[in-house]
Design an enzyme around this catalytic site. Structure first.
Site, mmCIF file in Angstrom:
data_model
loop_
_atom_site.group_PDB
_atom_site.id
_atom_site.type_symbol
_atom_site.label_atom_id
_atom_site.label_comp_id
_atom_site.label_asym_id
_atom_site.label_seq_id
_atom_site.Cartn_x
_atom_site.Cartn_y
_atom_site.Cartn_z
ATOM 1 N N HIS A 15 0.823 -1.216 0.000
ATOM 2 C CA HIS A 15 0.000 0.000 0.000
ATOM 3 C C HIS A 15 0.851 1.258 0.000
ATOM 4 O O HIS A 15 0.596 2.195 -0.760
ATOM 5 C CB HIS A 15 -0.917 0.001 1.221
ATOM 6 C CG HIS A 15 -1.825 -1.183 1.300
ATOM 7 N ND1 HIS A 15 -2.758 -1.480 0.337
ATOM 8 C CD2 HIS A 15 -1.925 -2.166 2.226
ATOM 9 C CE1 HIS A 15 -3.402 -2.580 0.670
ATOM 10 N NE2 HIS A 15 -2.920 -3.015 1.807
ATOM 11 N N ASP A 27 9.813 -7.270 -3.962
ATOM 12 C CA ASP A 27 8.738 -7.747 -3.100
ATOM 13 C C ASP A 27 8.830 -9.264 -3.044
ATOM 14 O O ASP A 27 9.479 -9.887 -3.900
ATOM 15 C CB ASP A 27 7.366 -7.294 -3.622
ATOM 16 C CG ASP A 27 6.323 -7.272 -2.514
ATOM 17 O OD1 ASP A 27 5.873 -8.357 -2.102
ATOM 18 O OD2 ASP A 27 5.974 -6.169 -2.048
ATOM 19 N N ALA A 75 10.908 3.702 7.329
ATOM 20 C CA ALA A 75 9.646 4.106 7.953
ATOM 21 C C ALA A 75 8.743 2.891 8.115
ATOM 22 O O ALA A 75 7.515 3.008 8.103
ATOM 23 C CB ALA A 75 8.953 5.178 7.115
ATOM 24 N N SER A 76 9.342 1.709 8.265
ATOM 25 C CA SER A 76 8.545 0.489 8.383
ATOM 26 C C SER A 76 8.530 -0.017 9.813
ATOM 27 O O SER A 76 7.642 0.326 10.590
ATOM 28 C CB SER A 76 9.063 -0.577 7.421
ATOM 29 O OG SER A 76 10.432 -0.873 7.670
ATOM 30 N N ASP A 112 12.564 6.619 11.157
ATOM 31 C CA ASP A 112 11.321 6.992 11.847
ATOM 32 C C ASP A 112 10.901 5.949 12.877
ATOM 33 O O ASP A 112 10.046 6.220 13.714
ATOM 34 C CB ASP A 112 10.200 7.193 10.826
ATOM 35 C CG ASP A 112 8.914 7.718 11.451
ATOM 36 O OD1 ASP A 112 8.985 8.741 12.162
ATOM 37 O OD2 ASP A 112 7.851 7.096 11.246
ATOM 38 N N GLU A 164 11.184 1.785 21.567
ATOM 39 C CA GLU A 164 10.640 3.134 21.528
ATOM 40 C C GLU A 164 10.010 3.474 22.872
ATOM 41 O O GLU A 164 9.436 2.604 23.533
ATOM 42 C CB GLU A 164 9.601 3.264 20.409
ATOM 43 C CG GLU A 164 10.187 3.016 19.024
ATOM 44 C CD GLU A 164 9.149 3.130 17.907
ATOM 45 O OE1 GLU A 164 7.952 3.290 18.232
ATOM 46 O OE2 GLU A 164 9.535 3.072 16.730
ATOM 47 N N HIS A 191 8.545 8.085 15.141
ATOM 48 C CA HIS A 191 7.495 7.189 14.639
ATOM 49 C C HIS A 191 6.236 7.978 14.256
ATOM 50 O O HIS A 191 5.129 7.696 14.718
ATOM 51 C CB HIS A 191 7.145 6.126 15.677
ATOM 52 C CG HIS A 191 6.518 4.893 15.075
ATOM 53 N ND1 HIS A 191 6.609 3.648 15.648
ATOM 54 C CD2 HIS A 191 5.788 4.714 13.940
ATOM 55 C CE1 HIS A 191 5.963 2.762 14.913
ATOM 56 N NE2 HIS A 191 5.443 3.386 13.867
ATOM 57 N N GLY A 239 5.302 8.547 10.905
ATOM 58 C CA GLY A 239 4.975 8.342 9.499
ATOM 59 C C GLY A 239 3.500 8.483 9.199
ATOM 60 O O GLY A 239 3.101 9.087 8.210
ATOM 61 N N GLY A 240 2.656 7.939 10.047
ATOM 62 C CA GLY A 240 1.210 8.006 9.821
ATOM 63 C C GLY A 240 0.511 9.018 10.704
ATOM 64 O O GLY A 240 -0.720 9.010 10.802
#
Length: 578
Positions: free
Chosen positions: A318, A338, A395-396, A421, A426, A456, A458-459
């Site tokens: 995605h 992938d 960023a995963s 990120d 954490e 963290h 990213g979203g």
């Protein structure tokens, strides 16, 4: 929908607690030696002499008269009501319940009325949330990236089942879950307890004992040790992409369904990565820091345009596929790898091996899940394969990059810059915690030049968090009220169309069981004396999930169905919704 009458258990028998009204149109009852609240009688009825009313804050009982099935109030068109009983054999614990009685038999004359609760459709919820629509809002990842979860969004005009007395459903939301989700759950009548941060394990265990659903983000760890104490829990909502913070195997084996939001924040993450590529290429982070310190340092050495550079995307799902489109729009060449062949978007090209990507890419970005196969997938050997002066962005998940090897690659000049990120460990809350005590290399990584470190985020955009709130809250409501598992990450994805108001005296049975030979034969034998209108079953590994709608049943039939299913050795959880 079905008639809104709720089964009451007659006196002088064993107690049964109704628990877990969780799901989209389902709920549940749990067998228990303790008693709690009972559903209230219709306003027009008075309790018979000799009975006592119970305060919502006490554990006393009240006996309520109930109409016979022939006197059940009918619902007007467009109204959908269901009552749900989840019966689970977990004795000797106390919890909030919907009904407690001392009877082992249920009679037709012991039914009490339920109330109707409006359920807003997903589309209406998104409109009410004021979600912004970006110019690429119609963008879709490659079709192979999507599974059956895309079917989870039902038509807003469809009639939905609703549970009895939703005020008895208790939901715990942690880590500042978006207000949109809180509003959706409260509109169902659920009791919602909200915290802005995660909780220490001891406090979490204390809180989780009495709730039927819990909503978390990435910091709360729902281990087997925590879930073992969750006697009433039937569903977990992860308001984020990842689910590695939940012991999915333990949850599935105990009938606890887990949902997440796999793509609602994809655009936000992709945009962040594009920004980081430009900032790294221009050394903008260092120049900004120097200016804040009063230093004017106008340079062009080792500063680049990103046009014509090659972006290597590891994981073309995605996020990776959206990033591919954005990067090409800015003139970059895109290659990707992938674990499965995926159709490229635009002029992107899939490469057969990771090493080929590392050797070709000027910028390498990671978008893979946390799995044993991805642990430290970028380490000393992989850095050696990368181009001199290239850049790495992660960023995963924090476990995918070997951080000490990354620090060495930065110091040696192999990497010209990087953006991280996510981290192996954490902090549980905001504060001055990102140091060597949290991670032994904390001081080393903070000393590097042309390195973007972010907590963290990213979203973490308003748009993404609203969309995640709508998506996961919708999953929870559908599971609680209907038993719909479309979108579940640890259960087979099963769904039946909603019952309608014309289908009186129907019951929906949900049977979660061990996936082994002969179980369906036993279940169908139990159903054999009844008219099964709809039935669907699916399995996922060792777990199987069966849903069936049975017509023309009375309360005695319901009790018989439940007890027969509970007696099967393969049983994990039985839920009866009606």
């Amino acid at each position: 929908m079905l008639s809104p009458e709720f089964a009451k258990i007659s006196p002088n028998s064993r107690k049964m607690n109704i628990r877990s009204l969780l799901g989209l149109q389902q709920a549940g009852v749990v067998t228990n030696s303790d008693s709690t609240s009972t559903p209230s009688a219709p306003a027009s009825e008075e309790p018979p002499a000799g009975t006592t009313k119970k305060s919502p804050t006490t554990n006393s009982h009240k006996q309520l008269p109930a109409p016979t099935p022939s006197s059940f109030p009918r619902q007007t068109p467009g109204t959908a009501i269901t009552q749900s009983i989840r019966i689970q054999s977990k004795p000797n614990f106390s919890h909030h319940s919907y009904l407690t009685s001392s009877s082992s038999s249920i009679t037709d004359n012991e039914m009490s009325a339920a109330r109707d609760i409006d359920v807003a459709g997903l589309t209406a919820s998104m409109n009410a949330a004021g979600l912004s629509v970006s110019p690429t809002s119609n963008f879709h990842s490659p079709s192979s990236s999507f599974g059956p979860r895309s079917m989870a969004m039902q038509s807003a005009s469809s009639k939905q089942l609703k549970p009895f007395n939703t005020g008895d459903v208790r939901i715990l939301l942690l880590e500042n879950v978006n207000q949109t989700a809180q509003d959706m759950l409260k509109r169902q009548g659920y009791q919602v307890e909200f915290y802005k941060s995660s909780l220490p394990e001891e406090e979490l265990i204390e809180k989780i004992r009495d709730v039927h659903a819990i909503g978390i983000r990435s910091k709360t760890k729902l281990s087997a040790n925590v879930l073992r104490e969750a006697k009433n829990l039937i569903v977990i909502g992860c308001f984020c992409i990842g689910t590695n913070q939940v012991d999915l195997d333990y949850a599935a084996k105990h009938g606890i369904t887990v949902f997440n939001s796999p793509f609602s924040n994809s655009r936000s993450v992709a945009e962040l990565v594009i920004a980081e590529i430009i900032i790294l290429a221009r050394q903008l982070g260092d120049r900004s820091m120097e200016m804040h310190q009063g230093t004017w340092n106008k340079v062009s050495a080792r500063c680049w345009e990103i046009r014509g550079k090659t972006l290597g995307i590891i994981g073309y799902g995605h996020i990776g596929s959206q990033l591919s489109v954005l990067a090409e729009a800015m003139g970059m060449n895109v290659v990707y790898t992938d674990v499965m062949p995926l159709m490229a978007l635009g002029t992107a090209k899939q490469l057969p091996t990771l090493n080929e990507l590392l050797q070709q890419a000027d910028f390498v970005t990671l978008h893979v899940p946390e799995l044993p196969e991805t642990m430290n997938m970028i380490g000393e050997e992989q850095f050696a394969q990368m181009k001199q002066g290239s850049y790495l962005i992660n960023a995963s998940r924090g476990s995918v990059v070997d951080i000490p090897a990354f620090v060495n690659a930065m110091r040696s000049g192999k990497l010209a810059g990087g953006a991280i990120d996510v981290f192996p460990s954490e902090p549980a809350a905001n504060g001055d915690y990102f140091n060597a005590q949290l991670n032994t290399w904390g001081d080393d990584i903070r000393s590097l030049k042309n390195l973007i470190l972010s907590p963290h985020i990213g979203g973490s955009t308003e748009e993404a968090q609203r969309a995640i709130g709508v998506e996961v809250a919708d999953y929870l409501i559908r599971y609680i009220n209907e038993g719909n598992t479309l979108g579940a990450v640890n259960m087979p994805e099963v769904s039946l169309r909603s019952l309608t108001s014309a289908e009186e005296n129907h019951v929906r049975v949900i049977f979660i069981h061990a996936n082994r030979p002969g179980v369906l034969r036993q279940v169908n034998s139990i159903f054999g004396d009844h008219n099964v209108g709809k039935q669907m079953s699916d399995s996922r590994g060792d777990i199987a999930y069966l849903m069936a709608d049975i017509s023309d049943v009375n309360s005695g039939d319901i009790k018989g169905l439940y007890e027969s299913l509970e007696s099967l050795s393969s049983k994990i959880m039985t839920r009866v919704l009606y």
